[in-house]
Enzyme design. Sequence first.
Site, PDB file in Angstrom:
ATOM      1  CG  ASP A   1       3.440 -48.185  -6.356  1.00 31.32           C
ATOM      2  OD1 ASP A   1       4.489 -47.781  -6.900  1.00 31.32           O
ATOM      3  OD2 ASP A   1       2.378 -48.357  -6.995  1.00 31.32           O
TER       4      ASP A   1
ATOM      5  CG  HIS B   1      -3.349 -20.974  -9.432  1.00 29.57           C
ATOM      6  ND1 HIS B   1      -3.777 -20.617 -10.688  1.00 29.57           N
ATOM      7  CD2 HIS B   1      -2.388 -20.073  -9.101  1.00 29.57           C
ATOM      8  CE1 HIS B   1      -3.101 -19.559 -11.102  1.00 29.57           C
ATOM      9  NE2 HIS B   1      -2.250 -19.217 -10.154  1.00 29.57           N
TER      10      HIS B   1
ATOM     11  CB  THR C   1       0.220 -43.271 -13.762  1.00 28.89           C
ATOM     12  OG1 THR C   1      -0.807 -43.635 -12.839  1.00 28.89           O
ATOM     13  CG2 THR C   1       0.472 -44.364 -14.786  1.00 28.89           C
TER      14      THR C   1
ATOM     15  CG  HIS D   1      -5.943 -19.064  -6.269  1.00 34.09           C
ATOM     16  ND1 HIS D   1      -6.573 -18.921  -7.482  1.00 34.09           N
ATOM     17  CD2 HIS D   1      -4.669 -18.621  -6.448  1.00 34.09           C
ATOM     18  CE1 HIS D   1      -5.731 -18.427  -8.370  1.00 34.09           C
ATOM     19  NE2 HIS D   1      -4.567 -18.234  -7.760  1.00 34.09           N
TER      20      HIS D   1
ATOM     21  CB  CYS E   1       1.987 -45.206  -7.748  1.00 31.56           C
ATOM     22  SG  CYS E   1       0.714 -44.218  -8.561  1.00 31.56           S
TER      23      CYS E   1
END
Length: 149
Positions: free
Chosen positions: A8, A98, A67, A132, A65
């Site tokens: 973004d 995982h 965060t 997993h 972005c």
Amino acid sequence: MKFAFGTDHAVAEVRNKIKEYFQSGGYEIEDFGFCGEGSCDYPDYAVKVAEAVISKKADRGILICGTGIGMSIAANKIKGIIAAVCWDEDTAKLAACHNGANVLCLGSRTATLSELCRRIKIFLETPFEERHLQRIKKIEEIEKQQCRK
């Protein structure tokens, strides 16, 4: 390996540097990122990347972005996507091996260019560990149950 790349407006300063780094390393990139002036709505780019991953047009997705949180929320709404926000190298590796994450979400306001590139590289180069798989299948079942409601 080919990855879908979505960004973004918060990533404007480092976007092209990240692309150049990975293209020079032999990665093929399908770029869905914002490259205009002003601001944009990150969900638009998260959906484009998620759809490229689901349709197998890309092996994995990278979303950045401010965060990484908003992008991950939006991408995880797409059936079959496991998008993980990763704050360091360890979480990038563990998300891939995982958790079977197929989309990595990062924050340009929470990491340097070098840190972003290192996390992406680790994520792209880390294979999923089959031990997993049972947990991933349970996640898929949850998703199926929710789609039926």
